[in-house]
Design a protein around this motif. Structure first.
Motif, PDB file in Angstrom:
ATOM      1  N   GLU A  61       0.814  -1.222   0.000  1.00  0.00           N
ATOM      2  CA  GLU A  61       0.000   0.000   0.000  1.00  0.00           C
ATOM      3  C   GLU A  61       0.844   1.267   0.000  1.00  0.00           C
ATOM      4  N   ASN A  62       2.112   1.147   0.382  1.00  0.00           N
ATOM      5  CA  ASN A  62       2.991   2.314   0.455  1.00  0.00           C
ATOM      6  C   ASN A  62       3.931   2.397  -0.741  1.00  0.00           C
ATOM      7  N   LYS A  63       3.588   1.723  -1.836  1.00  0.00           N
ATOM      8  CA  LYS A  63       4.530   1.667  -2.953  1.00  0.00           C
ATOM      9  C   LYS A  63       4.708   3.021  -3.648  1.00  0.00           C
ATOM     10  N   LYS A  64       3.741   3.924  -3.530  1.00  0.00           N
ATOM     11  CA  LYS A  64       3.912   5.247  -4.128  1.00  0.00           C
ATOM     12  C   LYS A  64       5.013   6.022  -3.412  1.00  0.00           C
ATOM     13  N   LEU A  65       5.000   6.013  -2.081  1.00  0.00           N
ATOM     14  CA  LEU A  65       6.064   6.677  -1.333  1.00  0.00           C
ATOM     15  C   LEU A  65       7.410   6.049  -1.653  1.00  0.00           C
ATOM     16  N   SER A  66       7.433   4.730  -1.780  1.00  0.00           N
ATOM     17  CA  SER A  66       8.661   4.038  -2.118  1.00  0.00           C
ATOM     18  C   SER A  66       9.209   4.519  -3.455  1.00  0.00           C
ATOM     19  N   GLN A  67       8.350   4.579  -4.461  1.00  0.00           N
ATOM     20  CA  GLN A  67       8.776   5.018  -5.802  1.00  0.00           C
ATOM     21  C   GLN A  67       9.321   6.449  -5.771  1.00  0.00           C
ATOM     22  N   VAL A  68       8.643   7.319  -5.031  1.00  0.00           N
ATOM     23  CA  VAL A  68       9.079   8.713  -4.946  1.00  0.00           C
ATOM     24  C   VAL A  68      10.456   8.802  -4.295  1.00  0.00           C
ATOM     25  N   MET A  69      10.666   8.075  -3.204  1.00  0.00           N
ATOM     26  CA  MET A  69      11.960   8.119  -2.519  1.00  0.00           C
ATOM     27  C   MET A  69      13.070   7.575  -3.406  1.00  0.00           C
ATOM     28  N   VAL A  70      12.819   6.456  -4.072  1.00  0.00           N
ATOM     29  CA  VAL A  70      13.834   5.869  -4.956  1.00  0.00           C
ATOM     30  C   VAL A  70      14.214   6.859  -6.050  1.00  0.00           C
TER      31      VAL A  70
ATOM     32  N   LYS B 255      19.309  14.721   4.120  1.00  0.00           N
ATOM     33  CA  LYS B 255      18.293  15.679   4.594  1.00  0.00           C
ATOM     34  C   LYS B 255      16.893  15.212   4.206  1.00  0.00           C
ATOM     35  N   TYR B 256      16.746  14.732   2.996  1.00  0.00           N
ATOM     36  CA  TYR B 256      15.444  14.280   2.510  1.00  0.00           C
ATOM     37  C   TYR B 256      14.958  13.044   3.263  1.00  0.00           C
ATOM     38  N   LEU B 257      15.814  12.038   3.406  1.00  0.00           N
ATOM     39  CA  LEU B 257      15.410  10.778   4.044  1.00  0.00           C
ATOM     40  C   LEU B 257      15.138  10.955   5.541  1.00  0.00           C
ATOM     41  N   THR B 258      15.981  11.718   6.223  1.00  0.00           N
ATOM     42  CA  THR B 258      15.738  11.940   7.655  1.00  0.00           C
ATOM     43  C   THR B 258      14.485  12.781   7.865  1.00  0.00           C
ATOM     44  N   GLY B 259      14.177  13.653   6.913  1.00  0.00           N
ATOM     45  CA  GLY B 259      12.942  14.432   7.017  1.00  0.00           C
ATOM     46  C   GLY B 259      11.706  13.547   7.005  1.00  0.00           C
ATOM     47  N   ILE B 260      11.698  12.566   6.106  1.00  0.00           N
ATOM     48  CA  ILE B 260      10.568  11.632   6.040  1.00  0.00           C
ATOM     49  C   ILE B 260      10.477  10.804   7.314  1.00  0.00           C
TER      50      ILE B 260
ATOM     51  N   ALA C  92      18.305  -3.159  13.723  1.00  0.00           N
ATOM     52  CA  ALA C  92      18.873  -2.123  12.864  1.00  0.00           C
ATOM     53  C   ALA C  92      18.672  -2.487  11.402  1.00  0.00           C
ATOM     54  N   LEU C  93      18.284  -1.500  10.609  1.00  0.00           N
ATOM     55  CA  LEU C  93      18.053  -1.670   9.176  1.00  0.00           C
ATOM     56  C   LEU C  93      18.972  -0.705   8.439  1.00  0.00           C
ATOM     57  N   GLY C  94      19.958  -1.236   7.728  1.00  0.00           N
ATOM     58  CA  GLY C  94      20.946  -0.379   7.086  1.00  0.00           C
ATOM     59  C   GLY C  94      21.034  -0.580   5.591  1.00  0.00           C
ATOM     60  N   SER C  95      21.491   0.452   4.897  1.00  0.00           N
ATOM     61  CA  SER C  95      21.796   0.361   3.471  1.00  0.00           C
ATOM     62  C   SER C  95      22.632   1.573   3.090  1.00  0.00           C
ATOM     63  N   ASP C  96      23.179   1.570   1.886  1.00  0.00           N
ATOM     64  CA  ASP C  96      24.083   2.632   1.452  1.00  0.00           C
ATOM     65  C   ASP C  96      23.336   3.697   0.656  1.00  0.00           C
ATOM     66  N   VAL C  97      23.965   4.874   0.475  1.00  0.00           N
ATOM     67  CA  VAL C  97      23.287   5.966  -0.224  1.00  0.00           C
ATOM     68  C   VAL C  97      24.149   6.670  -1.268  1.00  0.00           C
ATOM     69  N   ASP C  98      25.450   6.386  -1.312  1.00  0.00           N
ATOM     70  CA  ASP C  98      26.326   7.145  -2.199  1.00  0.00           C
ATOM     71  C   ASP C  98      26.326   6.574  -3.617  1.00  0.00           C
ATOM     72  N   CYS C  99      26.862   7.365  -4.543  1.00  0.00           N
ATOM     73  CA  CYS C  99      26.846   6.936  -5.944  1.00  0.00           C
ATOM     74  C   CYS C  99      28.267   6.849  -6.501  1.00  0.00           C
TER      75      CYS C  99
ATOM     76  N   ILE D 193      12.963   2.101   4.867  1.00  0.00           N
ATOM     77  CA  ILE D 193      11.951   3.005   5.431  1.00  0.00           C
ATOM     78  C   ILE D 193      10.547   2.428   5.235  1.00  0.00           C
ATOM     79  N   ILE D 194      10.274   1.922   4.033  1.00  0.00           N
ATOM     80  CA  ILE D 194       8.946   1.362   3.756  1.00  0.00           C
ATOM     81  C   ILE D 194       8.668   0.165   4.657  1.00  0.00           C
ATOM     82  N   SER D 195       9.647  -0.712   4.832  1.00  0.00           N
ATOM     83  CA  SER D 195       9.417  -1.877   5.694  1.00  0.00           C
ATOM     84  C   SER D 195       9.277  -1.453   7.145  1.00  0.00           C
ATOM     85  N   ALA D 196      10.079  -0.478   7.583  1.00  0.00           N
ATOM     86  CA  ALA D 196       9.996  -0.003   8.967  1.00  0.00           C
ATOM     87  C   ALA D 196       8.637   0.628   9.249  1.00  0.00           C
ATOM     88  N   PHE D 197       8.106   1.405   8.312  1.00  0.00           N
ATOM     89  CA  PHE D 197       6.797   2.038   8.523  1.00  0.00           C
ATOM     90  C   PHE D 197       5.688   0.986   8.660  1.00  0.00           C
TER      91      PHE D 197
END
Length: 530
Positions: A44-53, A71-76, A108-115, A150-154
């Motif tokens: 049900e939260n797949k729209k938020l997931s798509q936007v974040m990705v 800043k964006y991810l911690t804001g959500i 704890a749920l971790g993943s990377d963010v850099d490119c 984030i989606i799984s945690a929510f």
């Protein structure tokens, strides 16, 4: 994490090793019902997931420069009740986001963010087409992992609140993973001391998990800086002491050493400073090495040899030398109990249903980069990954340090295309398309269901710690490669990111105006060569 009271820390440590928490006992039928529900909440939260990705993809930030992404991810997370601790371990873009519902395991749920440098690429386009020429891009797919967590945690949080399930969820980023330069600092600074288990997530082309020692290596990342004396290269070169000569001599010496390295070892280097201009004897020069091995002892052996070579190069040239550790990563070892539990959920969720457009894009990209197989996206699940029998060299991930601190697994989820070379613009193509979006949802369902298992079945956590203490550490004990004085190199990549940030800002995804990033960029999905 370190701000907790001594009593709380003692209690958490006790619970972590016993795996016993005072949860309401539920039947297997009740637990399965809640797991089905948490999977539905993810969907049900797949729209938020798509936007974040898509949003994180558009930021295209290199390691230590993940300013907008963080800043964006911690804001959500903050908007949804998580407490944010910023600048952990002295890293401005690093953070821990915590939500607690009382006594229970801390997961704890971790993943990377850099490119990746120079991997800028229009998504959904099956040939090389940079968004900004020469700019960074998500050629590893790290834009998708934290959104998935984030989606799984929510979803889990909603059920925990309603059902009064005790426990704590902690979402955290692997900052600068491509530099292997954050997670070992987290561990050194005690940030995982009070955590009971960790689920790490990483983009892949299938839905899979493994346990035991894995393929790949650990490493130590070291820069050797030489200091000499400048002089006019033509007028009085005899008065100079070339730092570049020292760096080159070290490089030559190490290249001769390669013949005598075991095949499972890996090493690579670049010059980070090679002087200013030809008519000035270089007074400063530096060379940066990665030293990789399948075992800690092998890594440190290579490090000691390189240190001796650097000293010798300085002695031969009359220069001085300083070295600096820029990152470390232990070889990984994943937890059997968590992996087996997760694999049962992987079989329950299964792979996404790929559309004809998804498969056409995948096959076109495989053709473009000359993959050995032109078969499109995976349609059969991988088997549970078993402990390796014969060691296989390869890449590294600093989640290895975390895996030697708490029971840990890496969940790999199918958001990219098989057969690509990695760290390449082609790996960016799928990462803001339906392929990535579907893969993230599949992974989030598996992750959420696995979290529910460990929240509601205390014997699983107890078993995970039993494996960690009595199997994983039977012959190997974790020894940090970092000292207390080693500091994370947060200055790295700043010049590269500053060069392109203003141009990249023009392409940041605006979800208030466009349904998807593909729509904003005007891309017909998929776009193939004529």
């Amino acid at each position: 994490m370190k701000q907790r009271t001594t009593l709380c820390a003692f209690a958490c440590c006790l619970f972590a090793y016993s795996g016993v928490y005072a949860q309401k006992k539920r039947s297997n039928k009740q637990i399965e019902k809640l797991k089905t529900e948490v999977s539905t909440l993810v969907e049900e939260n797949k729209k938020l997931s798509q936007v974040m990705v898509d949003k994180v993809f558009s930021f295209s930030e290199l390691g230590f420069q993940e300013v907008e992404s963080s800043k964006y991810l911690t804001g959500i997370l903050a908007e949804n009740g998580f407490e944010i601790e910023n600048s952990i371990s002295g890293i401005p873009t690093a953070w821990f986001a915590t939500w607690s519902n009382g006594e229970g395991p801390t997961i704890a749920l971790g993943s990377d963010v850099d490119c990746i440098p120079k991997a800028s690429q229009y998504p959904g386009v099956a040939y090389h087409k940079p968004i900004v020429e020469g700019a960074p891009g998500h050629g590893e797919g790290h834009n998708s992992g934290i959104p998935m967590n984030i989606i799984s945690a929510f979803a889990v949080k909603e059920i925990m609140e309603r059902e009064n399930i005790g426990g704590t969820l902690l979402v955290w980023p692997g900052i600068a993973e491509e530099l292997l330069a954050a997670k070992a600092w987290y561990v050194r600074d005690g940030l995982f001391d009070d955590i009971d288990m960790c689920i790490f997530t990483h983009v892949s082309n299938n839905l899979s998990v493994s346990y035991g020692p894995t393929t790949g290596t650990g490493l130590i990342s070291v820069e050797y800086a030489f200091d000499g004396e400048a002089a006019h290269s033509a007028g009085s070169p005899w008065r100079g002491k070339s730092a570049l000569d020292a760096a080159e001599l070290m490089n030559v010496a190490w290249n001769y050493k390669r013949e005598h390295l075991h095949p499972l070892k890996r090493s690579h280097s670049i010059f980070t400073d090679s002087g200013d201009q030809p008519n000035v004897v270089p007074s400063k020069a530096a060379i940066w090495f990665y030293f990789r091995d399948i075992e800690y002892e092998g890594i440190m052996e290579m490090y000691d040899m390189a240190n001796d070579m650097a000293k010798g190069a300085a002695l031969m040239t009359g220069t001085t030398m300083k070295s600096k550790i820029l990152g470390t990563a232990w070889p990984r070892h994943y937890n059997k109990i968590i992996a087996e539990t997760m694999f049962s959920n992987i079989k329950e969720v299964g792979l996404p249903e790929w559309s004809e457009a998804d498969q056409n894009l995948a096959k076109a990209v495989q053709t473009e980069v000359n993959s050995k197989k032109i078969e499109g996206l995976s349609v059969e699940l991988a088997e549970l990954g078993l402990p390796i029998v014969e060691p296989i060299s390869g890449g590294s991930d600093d989640v290895g340090d975390v895996s030697w601190k708490v029971p840990t697994v890496t969940l790999r989820y199918p958001s990219n295309i098989p057969g690509l070379q990695g760290h390449h613009w082609s790996n960016s193509i799928a990462m803001a398309t339906p392929i990535a979006h579907k893969g993230v949802i599949a992974g989030a369902k598996v992750e959420a269901m696995t979290i529910m298992d460990f929240l509601l079945k205390p014997e699983l956590l107890k078993g995970a710690w039993d494996y960690f203490n009595n199997e994983q550490q039977k012959e190997t004990k974790y020894q940090p490669m970092l000292s207390e004085s080693d500091m994370p190199p947060i200055y790295l990549n700043k010049d590269k990111q500053d060069k392109f940030r203003s141009e990249l800002e023009k392409f940041y995804y605006d979800e208030t105006k466009y349904d998807t990033y593909l729509e904003q960029l005007g891309i017909e999905y998929p776009t193939l060569k004529d």
